[in-house]
Motif scaffolding. Structure first.
Motif, PDB file in Angstrom:
ATOM      1  N   MET A 132       0.833  -1.173   0.000  1.00  0.00           N
ATOM      2  CA  MET A 132       0.000   0.000   0.000  1.00  0.00           C
ATOM      3  C   MET A 132       0.886   1.247   0.000  1.00  0.00           C
ATOM      4  N   SER A 133       0.442   2.216  -0.696  1.00  0.00           N
ATOM      5  CA  SER A 133       1.181   3.466  -0.816  1.00  0.00           C
ATOM      6  C   SER A 133       0.755   4.441   0.286  1.00  0.00           C
ATOM      7  N   LEU A 134       1.702   5.208   0.767  1.00  0.00           N
ATOM      8  CA  LEU A 134       1.423   6.206   1.799  1.00  0.00           C
ATOM      9  C   LEU A 134       1.199   7.589   1.208  1.00  0.00           C
ATOM     10  N   SER A 135       1.131   7.688  -0.111  1.00  0.00           N
ATOM     11  CA  SER A 135       1.017   9.007  -0.737  1.00  0.00           C
ATOM     12  C   SER A 135      -0.246   9.781  -0.351  1.00  0.00           C
ATOM     13  N   PRO A 136      -1.393   9.144  -0.058  1.00  0.00           N
ATOM     14  CA  PRO A 136      -2.534   9.963   0.372  1.00  0.00           C
ATOM     15  C   PRO A 136      -2.321  10.613   1.748  1.00  0.00           C
ATOM     16  N   ILE A 144       0.478  14.383   7.012  1.00  0.00           N
ATOM     17  CA  ILE A 144       1.706  14.371   7.799  1.00  0.00           C
ATOM     18  C   ILE A 144       2.433  15.706   7.666  1.00  0.00           C
ATOM     19  N   GLY A 145       2.443  16.262   6.456  1.00  0.00           N
ATOM     20  CA  GLY A 145       3.067  17.573   6.261  1.00  0.00           C
ATOM     21  C   GLY A 145       2.360  18.665   7.048  1.00  0.00           C
ATOM     22  N   LEU A 146       1.036  18.625   7.068  1.00  0.00           N
ATOM     23  CA  LEU A 146       0.279  19.615   7.823  1.00  0.00           C
ATOM     24  C   LEU A 146       0.543  19.475   9.322  1.00  0.00           C
ATOM     25  N   LEU A 147       0.603  18.243   9.834  1.00  0.00           N
ATOM     26  CA  LEU A 147       0.918  18.031  11.244  1.00  0.00           C
ATOM     27  C   LEU A 147       2.318  18.523  11.582  1.00  0.00           C
ATOM     28  N   ALA A 148       3.275  18.266  10.692  1.00  0.00           N
ATOM     29  CA  ALA A 148       4.645  18.746  10.920  1.00  0.00           C
ATOM     30  C   ALA A 148       4.690  20.275  10.898  1.00  0.00           C
ATOM     31  N   LEU A 149       3.961  20.888   9.975  1.00  0.00           N
ATOM     32  CA  LEU A 149       3.911  22.347   9.910  1.00  0.00           C
ATOM     33  C   LEU A 149       3.276  22.928  11.174  1.00  0.00           C
TER      34      LEU A 149
END
Length: 121
Positions: free
Chosen positions: A1-5, A10-15
């Motif tokens: 399974m791909s994690l691309s969705p 994850i980027g928003l949480l890191a931001l």
């Protein structure tokens, strides 16, 4: 399974975490360091702090009641958003139900206002 969705989430949480850490660090560095007695005392919703008996004591709950009323009316108003999104699909039945809901909210608001639940004094 791909994690691309999940990459944008994850980027928003890191931001968000980076912004929170940056805000706390910059406030610590740039904030004033002049402490006085008033700043070190516990804040009790505008009420002057007073020593309480060991077994507790009576204290005004007016501020907490006002906060709870705000939360109740805020949650009731949140119900308007799904209705606004599906307004076309609901038709006349949805419109009548929402008018009845708004009337009920205004009756509750008028009741609280008349009873003095919104007065600060």
């Amino acid at each position: 399974m791909s994690l691309s969705p999940y990459v944008p989430i994850i980027g928003l949480l890191a931001l968000a975490a980076g912004f929170a850490l940056f805000s706390v660090a910059s406030a610590r560095l740039a904030g004033p360091r002049r402490y006085n007695k008033a700043k070190l005392e516990a804040y009790e919703c505008g009420i002057e702090p007073s020593p309480q008996p060991v077994g507790g004591g009576r204290f005004p709950i007016k501020f907490y009641l006002t906060a709870m009323l705000f939360i109740v009316f805020d949650i009731e108003i949140i119900f308007l958003y799904p209705w606004a999104v599906n307004f076309d699909m609901l038709g006349l039945f949805g419109f009548v139900e929402m008018v009845l809901f708004i009337v009920a909210v205004f009756i509750a608001y008028a009741y609280v206002w008349r009873r003095g639940g919104l007065d600060w004094d």
